[in-house]
Design a protein around this motif. Structure first.
Motif, PDB file in Angstrom:
ATOM      1  N   THR A  45       0.714  -1.376  -0.046  1.00 21.81           N
ATOM      2  CA  THR A  45       0.112  -0.110  -0.240  1.00 21.81           C
ATOM      3  C   THR A  45       1.051   1.471   0.121  1.00 21.81           C
ATOM      4  O   THR A  45       0.494   2.231  -0.455  1.00 21.81           O
ATOM      5  CB  THR A  45      -0.841   0.227   1.248  1.00 21.81           C
ATOM      6  OG1 THR A  45      -0.203  -0.251   2.323  1.00 21.81           O
ATOM      7  CG2 THR A  45      -1.858  -1.057   0.925  1.00 21.81           C
ATOM      8  N   LEU A  46       2.041   1.162   0.559  1.00 20.46           N
ATOM      9  CA  LEU A  46       2.858   2.397   0.609  1.00 20.46           C
ATOM     10  C   LEU A  46       3.226   2.913  -0.877  1.00 20.46           C
ATOM     11  O   LEU A  46       3.050   3.991  -1.301  1.00 20.46           O
ATOM     12  CB  LEU A  46       4.190   2.094   1.539  1.00 20.46           C
ATOM     13  CG  LEU A  46       4.087   2.434   2.958  1.00 20.46           C
ATOM     14  CD1 LEU A  46       5.525   2.042   3.444  1.00 20.46           C
ATOM     15  CD2 LEU A  46       4.029   3.613   3.353  1.00 20.46           C
ATOM     16  N   LEU A  78      -5.016  -4.222  15.830  1.00 22.77           N
ATOM     17  CA  LEU A  78      -4.724  -3.582  14.608  1.00 22.77           C
ATOM     18  C   LEU A  78      -5.718  -3.912  13.431  1.00 22.77           C
ATOM     19  O   LEU A  78      -6.017  -2.827  12.792  1.00 22.77           O
ATOM     20  CB  LEU A  78      -3.430  -4.098  13.946  1.00 22.77           C
ATOM     21  CG  LEU A  78      -2.602  -3.298  13.513  1.00 22.77           C
ATOM     22  CD1 LEU A  78      -2.318  -1.917  13.992  1.00 22.77           C
ATOM     23  CD2 LEU A  78      -1.040  -3.743  13.248  1.00 22.77           C
ATOM     24  N   LEU A 118      -8.756  -1.321  13.452  1.00 21.25           N
ATOM     25  CA  LEU A 118      -8.800  -0.112  12.969  1.00 21.25           C
ATOM     26  C   LEU A 118      -9.231   0.579  11.730  1.00 21.25           C
ATOM     27  O   LEU A 118      -9.916   1.663  11.660  1.00 21.25           O
ATOM     28  CB  LEU A 118      -7.180   0.251  13.165  1.00 21.25           C
ATOM     29  CG  LEU A 118      -6.636   1.733  13.669  1.00 21.25           C
ATOM     30  CD1 LEU A 118      -7.475   2.047  14.761  1.00 21.25           C
ATOM     31  CD2 LEU A 118      -5.331   1.779  13.623  1.00 21.25           C
ATOM     32  N   SER A 119      -8.849   0.053  10.652  1.00 25.87           N
ATOM     33  CA  SER A 119      -9.140   0.128   9.403  1.00 25.87           C
ATOM     34  C   SER A 119     -10.714   0.439   9.050  1.00 25.87           C
ATOM     35  O   SER A 119     -11.364   1.601   8.732  1.00 25.87           O
ATOM     36  CB  SER A 119      -8.526  -0.554   8.308  1.00 25.87           C
ATOM     37  OG  SER A 119      -8.865   0.048   6.973  1.00 25.87           O
ATOM     38  N   ASN A 167       0.200   7.677  14.584  1.00 23.62           N
ATOM     39  CA  ASN A 167       1.030   8.437  13.736  1.00 23.62           C
ATOM     40  C   ASN A 167       1.378   7.935  12.622  1.00 23.62           C
ATOM     41  O   ASN A 167       0.674   7.015  11.954  1.00 23.62           O
ATOM     42  CB  ASN A 167       2.430   8.518  14.457  1.00 23.62           C
ATOM     43  CG  ASN A 167       3.511   7.296  14.342  1.00 23.62           C
ATOM     44  OD1 ASN A 167       2.902   6.380  14.393  1.00 23.62           O
ATOM     45  ND2 ASN A 167       4.511   7.590  13.770  1.00 23.62           N
ATOM     46  N   ILE A 168       1.958   8.631  11.598  1.00 29.11           N
ATOM     47  CA  ILE A 168       2.438   8.176  10.203  1.00 29.11           C
ATOM     48  C   ILE A 168       3.836   8.732   9.804  1.00 29.11           C
ATOM     49  O   ILE A 168       3.945   9.847  10.076  1.00 29.11           O
ATOM     50  CB  ILE A 168       1.423   8.683   9.106  1.00 29.11           C
ATOM     51  CG1 ILE A 168      -0.163   8.389   9.404  1.00 29.11           C
ATOM     52  CG2 ILE A 168       1.617   8.018   7.768  1.00 29.11           C
ATOM     53  CD1 ILE A 168      -0.977   8.936   8.547  1.00 29.11           C
ATOM     54  N   THR A 169       4.576   7.660   9.467  1.00 26.86           N
ATOM     55  CA  THR A 169       6.136   8.308   8.984  1.00 26.86           C
ATOM     56  C   THR A 169       6.106   8.498   7.542  1.00 26.86           C
ATOM     57  O   THR A 169       5.744   7.669   6.757  1.00 26.86           O
ATOM     58  CB  THR A 169       7.045   7.080   9.253  1.00 26.86           C
ATOM     59  OG1 THR A 169       6.928   6.917  10.960  1.00 26.86           O
ATOM     60  CG2 THR A 169       8.491   7.496   9.071  1.00 26.86           C
ATOM     61  N   PHE A 179     -10.699  10.275   6.718  1.00 26.20           N
ATOM     62  CA  PHE A 179     -10.964   9.575   8.027  1.00 26.20           C
ATOM     63  C   PHE A 179     -11.286  10.489   8.972  1.00 26.20           C
ATOM     64  O   PHE A 179     -12.079   9.853  10.124  1.00 26.20           O
ATOM     65  CB  PHE A 179      -9.785   8.444   8.148  1.00 26.20           C
ATOM     66  CG  PHE A 179      -9.534   7.540   7.396  1.00 26.20           C
ATOM     67  CD1 PHE A 179     -10.744   6.893   6.802  1.00 26.20           C
ATOM     68  CD2 PHE A 179      -8.343   6.827   7.107  1.00 26.20           C
ATOM     69  CE1 PHE A 179     -10.503   6.095   5.759  1.00 26.20           C
ATOM     70  CE2 PHE A 179      -7.997   5.924   6.332  1.00 26.20           C
ATOM     71  CZ  PHE A 179      -9.183   5.413   5.626  1.00 26.20           C
ATOM     72  N   ALA A 183      -3.309  -2.309   8.097  1.00 26.11           N
ATOM     73  CA  ALA A 183      -4.645  -1.428   8.644  1.00 26.11           C
ATOM     74  C   ALA A 183      -4.171  -0.578   9.935  1.00 26.11           C
ATOM     75  O   ALA A 183      -4.961   0.092  10.379  1.00 26.11           O
ATOM     76  CB  ALA A 183      -5.819  -2.227   9.365  1.00 26.11           C
ATOM     77  N   GLY A 184      -2.829  -0.369   9.880  1.00 25.77           N
ATOM     78  CA  GLY A 184      -2.455   0.429  11.047  1.00 25.77           C
ATOM     79  C   GLY A 184      -2.448   1.952  10.352  1.00 25.77           C
ATOM     80  O   GLY A 184      -2.791   2.011   9.219  1.00 25.77           O
ATOM     81  N   MET A 185      -2.157   2.693  11.214  1.00 27.09           N
ATOM     82  CA  MET A 185      -2.051   4.076  10.824  1.00 27.09           C
ATOM     83  C   MET A 185      -0.984   4.630  10.178  1.00 27.09           C
ATOM     84  O   MET A 185      -0.865   5.622   9.516  1.00 27.09           O
ATOM     85  CB  MET A 185      -2.105   5.250  11.955  1.00 27.09           C
ATOM     86  CG  MET A 185      -3.198   4.691  13.070  1.00 27.09           C
ATOM     87  SD  MET A 185      -3.805   6.087  13.819  1.00 27.09           S
ATOM     88  CE  MET A 185      -4.449   7.094  12.937  1.00 27.09           C
ATOM     89  N   ASP A 186       0.109   3.541  10.110  1.00 25.51           N
ATOM     90  CA  ASP A 186       1.383   3.943   9.665  1.00 25.51           C
ATOM     91  C   ASP A 186       1.661   3.337   8.252  1.00 25.51           C
ATOM     92  O   ASP A 186       2.590   3.107   7.470  1.00 25.51           O
ATOM     93  CB  ASP A 186       2.420   3.464  10.379  1.00 25.51           C
ATOM     94  CG  ASP A 186       3.734   4.396  10.303  1.00 25.51           C
ATOM     95  OD1 ASP A 186       3.800   5.223   9.549  1.00 25.51           O
ATOM     96  OD2 ASP A 186       4.824   3.856  10.923  1.00 25.51           O
ATOM     97  N   SER A 187       0.395   2.770   7.662  1.00 24.41           N
ATOM     98  CA  SER A 187       0.670   1.978   6.467  1.00 24.41           C
ATOM     99  C   SER A 187       0.037   2.588   5.210  1.00 24.41           C
ATOM    100  O   SER A 187      -0.148   2.086   4.270  1.00 24.41           O
ATOM    101  CB  SER A 187       0.228   0.588   6.605  1.00 24.41           C
ATOM    102  OG  SER A 187      -1.329   0.805   6.778  1.00 24.41           O
ATOM    103  N   GLY A 188      -0.399   3.693   5.548  1.00 20.36           N
ATOM    104  CA  GLY A 188      -1.189   4.512   4.424  1.00 20.36           C
ATOM    105  C   GLY A 188      -2.541   3.966   4.220  1.00 20.36           C
ATOM    106  O   GLY A 188      -3.279   3.385   4.991  1.00 20.36           O
ATOM    107  N   GLN A 189      -3.345   4.552   3.281  1.00 20.10           N
ATOM    108  CA  GLN A 189      -4.654   4.469   3.079  1.00 20.10           C
ATOM    109  C   GLN A 189      -4.730   3.054   2.306  1.00 20.10           C
ATOM    110  O   GLN A 189      -4.087   2.632   1.395  1.00 20.10           O
ATOM    111  CB  GLN A 189      -5.423   5.464   2.369  1.00 20.10           C
ATOM    112  CG  GLN A 189      -5.290   6.555   3.188  1.00 20.10           C
ATOM    113  CD  GLN A 189      -5.639   7.960   2.362  1.00 20.10           C
ATOM    114  OE1 GLN A 189      -5.715   7.849   1.229  1.00 20.10           O
ATOM    115  NE2 GLN A 189      -5.481   8.972   3.199  1.00 20.10           N
ATOM    116  N   VAL A 190      -5.861   2.223   2.599  1.00 19.22           N
ATOM    117  CA  VAL A 190      -6.115   0.902   2.059  1.00 19.22           C
ATOM    118  C   VAL A 190      -7.368   1.180   1.442  1.00 19.22           C
ATOM    119  O   VAL A 190      -8.351   1.617   2.096  1.00 19.22           O
ATOM    120  CB  VAL A 190      -6.185  -0.356   3.165  1.00 19.22           C
ATOM    121  CG1 VAL A 190      -6.473  -1.548   2.454  1.00 19.22           C
ATOM    122  CG2 VAL A 190      -4.694  -0.182   3.684  1.00 19.22           C
TER     123      VAL A 190
END
Lengths: 539, 319
Positions: free
Chosen positions: A143-144, A425, A428-429, A443-445, A463, B41-48
Motif C-alpha cells: 500500500t505504501l 490492529l 482500526l481500518s 502517527n504516520i512516518t 478519515f 490497517a495501521g495508521m502507519d501503512s497509508g490508506q487501504v
C-alpha cells in the motif's frame, strides 16, 4: 502456557534474586570487547550483526512497511533519487537529473548509464517503466508504494535512459516518493514475479548489498555487491560498500536484544525503549536517535462528532495536554514534544510551539465559553450530557498505553472524561472507514509534507471527517507547485490551519532509537529515519 | 482389549473434532479477519482501498457465512489439507512441517531434562534422612511451578549468556543454543513431575511390600529404587502424558524469549495476524499429539503393572 508477569511469591523471588546475584557477581569482569583494534580509518571487510524485533514475513522492498524489515531490504535496491536527511532536499542517485512540469503532473528522469542489477541485466528506462507499471498491482502489503503512484496516468520510455511519469492530477510528493525504499527499482526478472514470490524469494536489485539468504522469523543475510559503482550522491564512500556481510537476526525480546548488544553477540539493535537505556549505558554502546518525519503521535479527532464539531472543545483539549510531561516520562530519552502536526525532521515543518503550549486555564475558559459547566463529579456537563470521549488505540508500541493514561489524567483535570478503548490492529481500518469513533491515537512516518493532504484533505479518504474549507485549497495547492519556496509557504499555512482549528491534537514525535556498538562507524539514518549501510564500517 | 482400543480411538477423534471446532469459533468471534490484519490497517501503512480488501476477502472466502466456512475448512481438514497460510500463501502443512523439527528438538530435550532433574529431585528428597535438606528439596517444585517461564528464561540468559557467555542468547544454531531454552521449558515441567513423584514415593515407602523387602534384607537404596520407585512411577507417567501438551504450549513463550524458530513462534505469529488456517493447523496438530501421547500412556500401564487389566470398555487399577 505460563502466565505473564506475576511476582506474587516475594519469598522465593528474593531467594532467586540472591542466588542469581551470586552467579552474576562471579561472572562480572569476564567481558572483554574487541574494540579499538583498528587505526580509526575506514576500511573494508567484516560482518555486521544487527538484531531487530520482528520479521514482516516478506523481503520485497516494494511491499514491506515495517521498519525492522526495511532496515535490511533497503540495502538491496537503489532508488531514482535520494533525500538529504538534514535539508530534506532531493539529490541524484539512479537518476542523474530530472525535470518536473510546472503543474507537477509530469516527471522526467534522466538515468545514470552503466548501472546493472545483480543478475547482470542493465538498468534502462524500460525497467523503470516495468516497475512503475507493476507497483499498482501489488497486494495489500504494497500500500505504501501504491499510494505514491496513485493517480498515475502512464509511464513512458522516451529513450533508453529517459523515462517520463505522468499523473492525472498535480502530484508534487512523487519526487520525494522516488527516494523511498518502496519505489526502489527491481530488475525486470523480479518485476515479472508474483507479489507472493517476491515476498518469499526476495528480489534482484542494483543496490550495494545482495540478498543471500532469508530464513523466515530468523534472519536475513546480505552480502556485498561486487562492482557496485552508482551510489547515491550524498554517500561519503565511492564504489562498493565497506562491509562484506550484514546479518539481521530476529530477536523479539527487547531485553534479550539489549543484553546481546552489551555482551557483544550482536553489533547493533533496533527499537531501544526507555526501559533498555539504563542497561546499555556506559558500555561499548552508543545510542543513536532521530525523530521520524511525518505526522506526530497524537489524537486524530472525528471532527464530525457532535461534541467535537465545536472548535472550542477541540482547542481546549489541545491546550489541556502537557506534551513535555508525556515525552519526558514515557518515551525514550531525547523524544521531543510535538511542536506542529509534523515532526521537526519533516521537510517544510513549521515551529508552532506557542500554539501547542500547555495551558490548563485556557482549556477551562474555552470549555466554559462553549457552555460546558463542571458537574458534581468534576466532569463537565452541557444540556444533561457529559463531556466524555473515547480514545481508540492499538497496542503496536509499548509507549501507547502509558502515554494515553497520562493524557486521560491531564484531560480529567480540566473536566473532560476520557475512556481508553484498546483495539486490535485489524479493527482500526474498518473503524476509520465507518467513522464510529471519537478519537484515534496514532502517527504516520513520511518524509514529505504531502502526508498532510493524504490525512486531512476532504477530497481523499477524509478519515477524520474534517469539514470542507480553506484547508483543502491549501493542501491541493502545495501538491501542485513545483516552486520549493511557494510549497514551503503553503505547507506552513496548512500546519497552522490544522493546529489552530485543532483537527488533530499533536502530542509527541516518534523517535527511532538504535543501540550501536562503538566499534561500528558510519551507520547513519536516512531522511525517513531508517538506515543506510553503504558507508558503514567496523573498526 | 480390541474393543477398548477402538473406544479410545473414537474418543480421540472426538477430542480432535472438539479442539478444531472450539478454536474455529474463538477465531471467528475475534473482531477483524486475516485480510484486514494483512493490510496492516495501521495508521502507519497509508490508506487501504476498501474495495481491494473486499476483493481479497472474497478470494479467501471470508465473506461467506460462518457455517459454510466451517464446513469447508472441516471438510478439507479431514482429508489432511489445512489450506494455505493467508499471510505467506504457503501451504499450512509445509509451514508446520518446517517448524516441527525445531520444536521437537526443544521439547524432547526439555522432557529429558525434566525427567532427569525432576525425577532426581524427587528421589533425593525422599531418600535423604536429613530433615532440613528434605524440606528444602521438597520446596523447590512449588517454586518451579509458580515462577513464570519467560522470567526464568530471562534470568538464565542474563547469567549464562550475557555474563558468563557460555551459551548463545538466541537462535537455532547447534546443540549449545538448545541448552538454555530446554532448561527453561524443563523448569515447570520437571517441577510438576517432581511433586507427583515425591508424593507417590513417600506413599509407596509406607506400603507393606516395602517392609517385606526390608525384612528380607534388601539395602535401602535397592528398596528405594527397585521396589518403591517402580510402583511410584505410574502416577508420574500419567503426568508425563499431560505434560507433553504443556511443553508444546510452553514453547510459544520459550521460543519467543530465545528467538528460536519453531511451532511456538509460528503459533504466536499466526494468532497475531489472525491467520486462521495456520492456527487451525496448529490446534489440530497439538490435539493430535496430546491425544496420541495419552493413548500410548494408557496402553503402557498394563506393561508396567500386571495388576492393571484392560477390560473391554472398563479399566481397573491405579491412576
Amino acid at each position: 502456557m505460563r502466565a505473564l508477569p506475576d511476582f506474587r511469591t516475594p519469598r522465593w523471588a528474593k531467594l532467586t534474586a540472591l542466588l542469581t546475584t551470586g552467579v552474576l557477581l562471579t561472572a562480572c569482569g569476564s567481558g572483554t570487547d574487541g574494540s579499538g583494534t583498528g587505526d580509526g580509518r575506514p576500511h573494508s571487510g567484516g560482518s555486521l550483526t544487527f538484531a531487530v524485533g520482528s520479521d514482516a514475513g516478506c523481503v520485497d522492498p516494494q511491499q514491506v512497511g515495517s521498519n525492522d524489515t526495511i532496515y535490511s531490504v533497503r540495502q538491496i535496491v537503489d532508488s531514482l533519487t535520494d533525500q538529504d536527511p538534514s535539508t530534506g532536499k532531493i539529490v541524484p542517485w539512479l537518476a542523474k537529473s530530472w525535470d518536473i512540469s510546472a503543474d507537477t503532473t509530469a516527471f522526467t528522469f534522466h538515468l545514470r548509464p552503466g548501472v546493472t542489477f545483480s543478475d547482470g541485466s542493465p538498468l534502462t528506462a524500460q525497467v523503470v517503466k516495468d516497475n512503475f507499471d507493476a507497483v499498482p498491482k501489488l497486494g495489500l502489503l504494497g500500500t505504501l508504494a501504491e499510494g505514491y503512484l496513485s493517480g498515475v496516468e502512464s509511464t513512458t520510455v522516451i529513450d533508453p535512459l529517459t523515462v517520463k511519469v505522468t499523473f492525472q492530477q498535480p502530484n508534487a510528493q512523487f519526487l520525494q516518493a522516488t527516494s523511498t525504499h518502496s519505489l526502489g527499482i527491481e530488475s525486470s526478472a523480479s518485476v515479472k514475479k508474483s507479489p507472493q514470490q517476491k515476498c518469499s524469494d526476495g528480489v534482484i536489485g542494483s543496490g550495494p548489498f545482495v540478498l543471500k539468504q532469508y530464513v523466515q522469523n530468523q534472519s536475513i543475510t546480505l552480502t556485498r555487491r561486487s562492482g557496485y559503482a552508482w551510489g547515491s550522491s550524498r554517500w561519503s564512500k565511492q564504489g562498493e560498500a565497506y562491509l562484506d556481510q550484514v546479518v539481521f537476526k530476529v530477536v523479539p525480546e527487547a531485553g534479550v536484544r539489549a543484553g546481546s548488544l552489551r555482551s557483544g553477540q550482536v553489533d547493533a539493535i533496533g527499537s531501544v525503549g526507555r526501559a533498555d537505556e539504563a542497561a546499555l549505558k556506559g558500555g561499548q554502546v552508543a545510542l543513536q536517535r532521530r525523530a521520524n518525519p511525518g505526522i506526530v503521535f497524537g489524537l486524530g479527532f472525528n471532527n464530525a462528532r457532535p461534541i467535537l464539531k465545536d472548535a472550542r472543545v477541540r482547542r481546549a483539549i489541545l491546550s489541556a495536554v502537557d506534551r513535555k510531561q508525556i515525552a519526558d516520562t514515557v518515551f525514550p530519552t531525547g523524544t521531543r514534544a510535538a511542536t506542529s502536526v509534523l515532526a521537526h525532521t519533516t521537510p517544510d515543518y513549521t515551529d508552532l510551539a506557542p500554539d501547542l503550549a500547555f495551558d490548563a486555564a485556557k482549556a477551562k475558559s474555552l470549555l466554559e465559553g462553549a457552555g460546558w459547566r463542571v458537574g458534581g463529579d468534576g466532569i463537565r456537563v452541557k444540556d444533561g450530557q457529559k463531556l466524555s470521549l473515547t480514545i481508540d488505540w492499538v497496542p503496536n508500541a509499548a509507549t501507547n498505553q502509558p502515554a494515553l493514561e497520562l493524557i486521560q489524567q491531564q484531560l480529567r483535570s480540566v473536566g473532560v472524561q476520557v475512556t481508553l478503548k484498546q483495539l486490535q490492529l485489524p479493527q482500526l481500518s474498518p473503524i476509520q472507514q465507518s467513522g464510529d469513533y471519537d478519537a484515534i491515537w496514532g502517527n504516520i512516518t513520511r518524509a514529505d509534507p504531502d502526508i498532510l493532504r493524504s490525512s486531512f484533505s476532504t477530497k481523499l479518504a477524509n478519515f477524520y471527517r474534517v469539514p470542507a474549507g480553506g484547508l483543502d485549497t491549501t493542501l491541493s495547492a502545495q501538491a501542485a507547485t513545483s516552486d520549493p519556496a511557494e510549497r514551503s509557504r503553503l505547507v506552513a499555512q496548512a500546519q497552522q490551519s490544522i493546529v489552530r482549528d485543532a483537527y488533530n491534537v499533536p502530542v509527541v514525535e516518534l523517535q527511532t532509537q538504535l543501540g550501536v556498538s562503538t566499534k561500528v562507524h558510519g551507520l547513519a539514518f536516512d531522511a525517513s529515519s531508517r538506515i543506510q549501510l553503504h558507508d558503514t564500517w567496523i573498526g | 482389549m480390541r474393543g477398548y482400543v477402538l473406544k479410545r480411538l473414537a474418543q480421540a477423534v472426538g477430542v480432535l473434532w472438539a479442539a478444531y471446532t472450539v478454536s474455529f469459533l474463538v477465531l471467528d468471534y475475534l473482531p477483524g479477519d486475516p485480510v484486514t490484519a494483512m493490510a496492516g490497517a495501521g495508521m502507519d501503512s497509508g490508506q487501504v482501498d476498501p474495495r481491494q480488501i473486499a476483493a481479497l476477502r472474497h478470494e479467501y472466502g471470508f465473506d461467506k457465512p460462518v457455517l459454510a466456512q466451517y464446513a469447508e475448512y472441516l471438510g478439507r481438514a479431514v482429508r489432511g489439507d489445512f489450506g494455505n497460510a493467508v499471510t505467506t500463501g504457503r501451504p499450512v502443512s509445509s509451514t508446520l512441517a518446517d517448524a516441527l523439527p525445531q520444536t521437537l528438538q526443544l521439547t524432547a530435550t526439555a522432557l529429558l531434562f525434566a525427567v532427569v532433574l525432576g525425577g532426581g529431585l524427587a528421589v533425593a528428597a525422599t531418600y535423604t534422612r536429613r530433615r532440613r535438606l528434605r524440606q528444602l528439596l521438597l520446596s523447590l517444585p512449588p517454586l518451579g511451578v509458580s515462577v513464570p517461564t519467560f522470567w526464568v528464561g530471562l534470568l538464565l540468559v542474563e547469567a549464562f549468556s550475557f555474563r558468563l557467555r557460555w551459551f548463545p542468547a538466541f537462535g537455532n544454531d547447534g546443540p549449545r543454543g538448545l541448552v538454555l531454552p530446554a532448561l527453561t521449558l524443563a523448569v515447570p515441567t520437571g517441577a510438576q513431575l517432581a511433586q507427583v513423584l515425591a508424593k507417590s514415593l513417600l506413599t509407596a515407602l509406607d506400603q507393606a511390600y516395602v517392609e517385606t523387602a526390608r525384612a528380607k534384607g534388601a539395602g535401602r537404596w535397592r528398596v528405594h529404587l527397585r521396589h518403591a520407585l517402580r510402583n511410584a512411577s505410574l502416577p508420574a507417567l500419567t503426568v508425563v502424558g499431560l505434560l507433553v501438551g504443556q511443553l508444546i504450549a510452553g514453547s510459544v513463550v520459550v521460543e519467543t524469549v530465545f528467538s528460536r524458530d519453531g511451532l511456538g513462534r509460528v503459533t504466536a505469529a499466526a494468532v497475531t495476524a489472525q491467520d486462521i488456517p495456520v492456527v487451525q493447523g496448529v490446534v489440530a496438530f497439538g490435539a493430535l499429539v496430546f491425544v496420541t501421547t495419552n493413548l500410548v500412556v494408557d496402553l503402557i500401564y498394563p506393561l508396567l503393572d500386571p495388576r492393571i487389566v484392560v477390560a473391554s470398555g472398563r479399566r481397573a487399577g491405579v491412576a
